[in-house]
Design a protein around this motif. Structure first.
Motif, PDB file in Angstrom:
ATOM      1  N   GLY A   1      22.409 -16.281   2.538  1.00 34.46           N
ATOM      2  CA  GLY A   1      22.110 -14.876   2.310  1.00 34.46           C
ATOM      3  C   GLY A   1      21.416 -14.241   3.487  1.00 34.46           C
ATOM      4  O   GLY A   1      21.350 -14.786   4.586  1.00 34.46           O
ATOM      5  N   GLY A   2      20.860 -13.063   3.258  1.00 34.16           N
ATOM      6  CA  GLY A   2      20.207 -12.326   4.326  1.00 34.16           C
ATOM      7  C   GLY A   2      21.227 -11.601   5.184  1.00 34.16           C
ATOM      8  O   GLY A   2      22.442 -11.786   5.054  1.00 34.16           O
TER       9      GLY A   2
ATOM     10  N   GLY B   1      34.587 -23.275   7.248  1.00 33.44           N
ATOM     11  CA  GLY B   1      33.553 -23.329   6.226  1.00 33.44           C
ATOM     12  C   GLY B   1      32.817 -22.019   6.104  1.00 33.44           C
ATOM     13  O   GLY B   1      32.746 -21.225   7.041  1.00 33.44           O
ATOM     14  N   ARG B   2      32.255 -21.782   4.925  1.00 36.11           N
ATOM     15  CA  ARG B   2      31.601 -20.509   4.650  1.00 36.11           C
ATOM     16  C   ARG B   2      30.314 -20.352   5.453  1.00 36.11           C
ATOM     17  O   ARG B   2      29.527 -21.290   5.609  1.00 36.11           O
ATOM     18  CB  ARG B   2      31.285 -20.391   3.161  1.00 36.11           C
ATOM     19  CG  ARG B   2      30.639 -19.067   2.803  1.00 36.11           C
ATOM     20  CD  ARG B   2      30.329 -18.938   1.330  1.00 36.11           C
ATOM     21  NE  ARG B   2      29.590 -17.716   1.056  1.00 36.11           N
ATOM     22  CZ  ARG B   2      29.186 -17.357  -0.141  1.00 36.11           C
ATOM     23  NH1 ARG B   2      29.440 -18.131  -1.189  1.00 36.11           N
ATOM     24  NH2 ARG B   2      28.517 -16.230  -0.310  1.00 36.11           N
ATOM     25  N   ALA B   3      30.092 -19.133   5.952  1.00 31.87           N
ATOM     26  CA  ALA B   3      28.891 -18.831   6.718  1.00 31.87           C
ATOM     27  C   ALA B   3      27.672 -18.755   5.816  1.00 31.87           C
ATOM     28  O   ALA B   3      27.760 -18.347   4.651  1.00 31.87           O
ATOM     29  CB  ALA B   3      29.073 -17.513   7.456  1.00 31.87           C
ATOM     30  N   ASN B   4      26.514 -19.127   6.359  1.00 33.35           N
ATOM     31  CA  ASN B   4      25.256 -19.008   5.615  1.00 33.35           C
ATOM     32  C   ASN B   4      24.805 -17.554   5.496  1.00 33.35           C
ATOM     33  O   ASN B   4      24.342 -17.117   4.439  1.00 33.35           O
ATOM     34  CB  ASN B   4      24.159 -19.812   6.300  1.00 33.35           C
ATOM     35  CG  ASN B   4      24.398 -21.305   6.258  1.00 33.35           C
ATOM     36  OD1 ASN B   4      24.800 -21.841   5.222  1.00 33.35           O
ATOM     37  ND2 ASN B   4      24.161 -21.985   7.362  1.00 33.35           N
ATOM     38  N   ILE B   5      24.932 -16.805   6.587  1.00 38.90           N
ATOM     39  CA  ILE B   5      24.451 -15.428   6.621  1.00 38.90           C
ATOM     40  C   ILE B   5      25.301 -14.569   5.695  1.00 38.90           C
ATOM     41  O   ILE B   5      26.533 -14.651   5.697  1.00 38.90           O
ATOM     42  CB  ILE B   5      24.478 -14.880   8.062  1.00 38.90           C
ATOM     43  CG1 ILE B   5      23.472 -15.656   8.925  1.00 38.90           C
ATOM     44  CG2 ILE B   5      24.169 -13.391   8.099  1.00 38.90           C
ATOM     45  CD1 ILE B   5      23.545 -15.333  10.398  1.00 38.90           C
ATOM     46  N   GLY B   6      24.658 -13.734   4.884  1.00 46.00           N
ATOM     47  CA  GLY B   6      25.361 -12.979   3.865  1.00 46.00           C
ATOM     48  C   GLY B   6      25.962 -11.669   4.319  1.00 46.00           C
ATOM     49  O   GLY B   6      26.845 -11.123   3.654  1.00 46.00           O
ATOM     50  N   ARG B   7      25.535 -11.141   5.462  1.00 50.27           N
ATOM     51  CA  ARG B   7      26.031  -9.839   5.897  1.00 50.27           C
ATOM     52  C   ARG B   7      25.745  -9.657   7.385  1.00 50.27           C
ATOM     53  O   ARG B   7      24.650  -9.998   7.856  1.00 50.27           O
ATOM     54  CB  ARG B   7      25.360  -8.726   5.088  1.00 50.27           C
ATOM     55  CG  ARG B   7      25.778  -7.295   5.428  1.00 50.27           C
ATOM     56  CD  ARG B   7      24.907  -6.315   4.642  1.00 50.27           C
ATOM     57  NE  ARG B   7      25.189  -4.931   4.980  1.00 50.27           N
ATOM     58  CZ  ARG B   7      25.870  -4.087   4.213  1.00 50.27           C
ATOM     59  NH1 ARG B   7      26.359  -4.518   3.049  1.00 50.27           N
ATOM     60  NH2 ARG B   7      26.068  -2.834   4.573  1.00 50.27           N
ATOM     61  N   VAL B   8      26.701  -9.117   8.105  1.00 52.52           N
ATOM     62  CA  VAL B   8      26.523  -8.773   9.516  1.00 52.52           C
ATOM     63  C   VAL B   8      26.820  -7.290   9.683  1.00 52.52           C
ATOM     64  O   VAL B   8      27.927  -6.837   9.401  1.00 52.52           O
ATOM     65  CB  VAL B   8      27.448  -9.597  10.434  1.00 52.52           C
ATOM     66  CG1 VAL B   8      27.266  -9.165  11.888  1.00 52.52           C
ATOM     67  CG2 VAL B   8      27.174 -11.090  10.279  1.00 52.52           C
ATOM     68  N   ASN B   9      25.827  -6.539  10.090  1.00 56.57           N
ATOM     69  CA  ASN B   9      25.998  -5.111  10.368  1.00 56.57           C
ATOM     70  C   ASN B   9      26.202  -4.941  11.874  1.00 56.57           C
ATOM     71  O   ASN B   9      25.309  -5.263  12.660  1.00 56.57           O
ATOM     72  CB  ASN B   9      24.767  -4.316   9.930  1.00 56.57           C
ATOM     73  CG  ASN B   9      24.494  -4.446   8.449  1.00 56.57           C
ATOM     74  OD1 ASN B   9      25.384  -4.271   7.628  1.00 56.57           O
ATOM     75  ND2 ASN B   9      23.246  -4.761   8.103  1.00 56.57           N
ATOM     76  N   VAL B  10      27.378  -4.461  12.253  1.00 49.50           N
ATOM     77  CA  VAL B  10      27.689  -4.267  13.671  1.00 49.50           C
ATOM     78  C   VAL B  10      27.556  -2.781  13.987  1.00 49.50           C
ATOM     79  O   VAL B  10      28.377  -1.973  13.549  1.00 49.50           O
ATOM     80  CB  VAL B  10      29.106  -4.764  14.001  1.00 49.50           C
ATOM     81  CG1 VAL B  10      29.377  -4.614  15.499  1.00 49.50           C
ATOM     82  CG2 VAL B  10      29.282  -6.218  13.567  1.00 49.50           C
ATOM     83  N   LEU B  11      26.526  -2.439  14.734  1.00 48.55           N
ATOM     84  CA  LEU B  11      26.285  -1.041  15.080  1.00 48.55           C
ATOM     85  C   LEU B  11      27.139  -0.646  16.282  1.00 48.55           C
ATOM     86  O   LEU B  11      27.335  -1.442  17.212  1.00 48.55           O
ATOM     87  CB  LEU B  11      24.810  -0.818  15.403  1.00 48.55           C
ATOM     88  CG  LEU B  11      23.803  -1.247  14.309  1.00 48.55           C
ATOM     89  CD1 LEU B  11      22.395  -0.899  14.742  1.00 48.55           C
ATOM     90  CD2 LEU B  11      24.143  -0.580  12.979  1.00 48.55           C
ATOM     91  N   ILE B  12      27.637   0.585  16.294  1.00 51.17           N
ATOM     92  CA  ILE B  12      28.424   1.090  17.406  1.00 51.17           C
ATOM     93  C   ILE B  12      27.488   1.760  18.402  1.00 51.17           C
ATOM     94  O   ILE B  12      26.768   2.701  18.045  1.00 51.17           O
ATOM     95  CB  ILE B  12      29.490   2.107  16.931  1.00 51.17           C
ATOM     96  CG1 ILE B  12      30.290   1.529  15.755  1.00 51.17           C
ATOM     97  CG2 ILE B  12      30.403   2.486  18.074  1.00 51.17           C
ATOM     98  CD1 ILE B  12      31.011   0.247  16.048  1.00 51.17           C
TER      99      ILE B  12
END
Length: 559
Positions: free
Chosen positions: A65-66, A250-261
């Motif tokens: 998560g996170g 395999g599944r990533a541990n981190i739950g969300r990646v916000n990519v800012l432009i």
């Protein structure tokens, strides 16, 4: 047949060459290699001390998560094979797996293939797919997707990140009901696995109306095979990624990646300093130009950027190997590494990257040694002195000074400083010289015209050890005007290798001869650094091709 079993490891970039560029205002990360300004050596001790011992703080244990924030420039397309922006390519590597990747030692691996083979004549590569691989929507990944991807690369613009993949390919076709692929090359090609480092895209998603238009709808809605999938994309604002449950690795541990432009490098660095962005990769020069109190995790890794001092063999004086070796002995490369690169560079003895598995450390070197340099200058015939006190050769009692014109791109302050060190070292040997600072256009024109004796340059070297574009007779970027039948034969031997043992032996011989004949003075391979917030943990292992290569193993200990 030479058979290579595909293994899981980190990814590495197949780089096209970049020869002494200017400084564009762009976040393509090659711009970051050549700063517009340079702090004097000794200034910014905070960053110097920070880089002396790279640090990495990690949460105690992996958690799921996170969220984390990253950045890229505004994408023209989200199709990685039509994309021309390296900052966008770095993010798209989180979504798409490469056909064949390269780990930190430049060894090939694949999550898509179970094996890849090269025929005994070295011209036919056979790729066999795993039978348990799927796109995020559950559609199987097949050889037809690879064929579609290769066709897409063939239609891409000249500035496409992966345009070079098609070099040397004659044709390709599927085998075994779509579970395998045969690629035919025009000549023996051990390096085929290194050249096939490109993202595979799904035919059923990217084909159709507008497929050749980078910004068409079919090219703005990725379908993942990598650790993350696209959740939402808000143009000019952000791209939101979530874990891909069908990821090949395999599944990533981190739950969300916000990519800012972001519009440029300066904005990216400011956002990181203000803790708006959690992870960036940067070179030392860019980081120290954007000083802040943000003390991140710092993990350095080797880049493909080779820095050197070049000779103009159009000047008959450089035909004497003793003169070339004397000049090599006059340069204190250890001081360059510590003073200019703040110890964030690998000492180079040839254009072969020291991080590569095929690098041979047992090569001839010319360390800083002024006494040896003086002896070699005398052996080269420069034992007489003019009325000005400079070395030269004597004819009928008249001393003709040896005078060297050193050119450098004035927009690249690191190289300007190197030119100064070279000039001082030559003057200490009583060799007359001048450093001529030229803008980028003037610099490249002087290289083409041969209007120089020596130059300070750099290039991004291909990871598979091919240096022919610079050092073969008639090479595209052979501004050295260097020609050697031995070098040409060794370059051909490397290119014609069809086994790992043959390739390693050929590269070793090439390194030996390069170090012996000294067509250029090798200085360093620069390092990059991955900078991240302290609450991002895991065994973070950036590589040349992919700074976020094992992001699926990272984790974060905040909501």
């Amino acid at each position: 047949m030479l058979k290579i079993i595909a293994a899981c490891a980190s990814a590495l970039m197949l780089t096209s060459c970049l020869f002494a560029p200017s400084v564009p205002d762009a976040d393509d990360d090659y711009a970051e290699l050549f700063p517009a300004e340079m702090l004097p050596v000794g200034e910014n001790l905070f960053v110097h001390d920070m880089y002396a011992e790279p640090v990495h703080y990690s949460p105690a244990a992996p958690v799921e998560g996170g969220s984390i924030s990253m950045s890229m420039r505004h994408p023209v397309t989200l199709n990685p094979l039509l994309n021309e922006d390296e900052s966008v390519a770095k993010i798209l590597r989180l979504i798409y797996e490469p056909l064949i990747g390269l780990d930190a030692e430049h060894r090939p691996y694949s999550y898509i293939l179970s094996s890849f083979e090269l025929s005994e004549n070295g011209q036919i590569a056979t790729l066999t797919l795993r039978d348990d691989i799927y796109w995020e929507d559950g559609t199987p990944i097949t050889a037809a997707d690879i064929v579609f991807s290769l066709n897409t690369i063939g239609r891409a613009g000249e500035n496409s990140i992966y345009r070079h993949v098609q070099d040397g390919i004659v044709n390709y076709s599927t085998l075994d009901g779509g579970r395998a692929l045969a690629i035919v090359y025009s000549s023996a090609n051990y390096s085929f696995a290194y050249r096939l480092n490109f993202p595979v895209i799904p035919q059923h998603r990217h084909s159709g109306t507008g497929q050749n238009d980078p910004s068409a709808a079919v090219n703005m809605s990725p379908l993942a095979s990598g650790p993350f999938r696209v959740s939402t994309y808000r143009e000019a604002q952000e791209l939101v990624l979530l874990p891909n449950h069908r990821a090949l690795r395999g599944r990533a541990n981190i739950g969300r990646v916000n990519v800012l432009i972001v519009p440029d490098t300066a904005t990216k660095m400011s956002a990181f300093n203000e803790r708006v962005i959690d992870v960036i990769d940067s070179d030392v020069s860019t980081w120290r130009r954007h000083r802040s109190t943000n003390m991140p995790n710092i993990i350095s890794y080797a880049s493909s950027n080779f820095e050197f001092i070049g000779f103009n063999f159009g000047n008959p004086a450089f035909a004497d190997i003793n003169l070339r070796r004397a000049i090599a002995h006059s340069v204190n490369i250890d001081d360059i590494i510590s003073g200019i690169y703040i110890n964030q560079a690998l000492r180079a003895y040839s254009p072969i990257n020291p991080a590569a598995w095929f690098y041979d450390p047992a090569v001839l070197s010319f360390g800083y040694n002024t006494e040896q340099a003086r002896r070699l200058l005398e052996e080269a015939g420069y034992s007489h002195f003019s009325s000005r006190g400079f070395r030269g050769s004597s004819h009928d009692g008249i001393v003709s000074e040896l005078h060297l014109r050193i050119i450098v791109n004035s927009e690249n302050d690191e190289r300007v400083n190197i030119a100064g060190i070279l000039s001082d070292g030559l003057r200490a040997l009583q060799v007359s010289n001048e450093v001529v600072r030229l803008d980028f256009d003037g610099y490249t024109q002087a290289l083409r015209d041969g209007d120089f004796d020596m130059f300070i340059g750099g290039a991004a070297m291909p990871v598979y050890g091919d240096i022919s574009f610079m050092f073969s007779s008639g090479g595209e970027l052979n501004f050295f005007r260097y020609s050697s039948v031995v070098m040409d034969a060794l370059l051909h031997q490397v290119d014609a290798s069809i086994s790992e043992a043959e390739f390693a032996s050929s590269v070793s011989q090439l390194q030996d001869f390069f170090a012996y004949d000294l067509p250029a003075i090798s200085l360093v391979f620069r390092k990059y650094a991955l900078l991240s917030s302290h609450d991002i943990g895991g065994d973070i292992t950036p590589t040349i091709h992919n700074a976020f290569s094992n992001i699926h193993e990272w984790f974060v200990d905040r909501p």
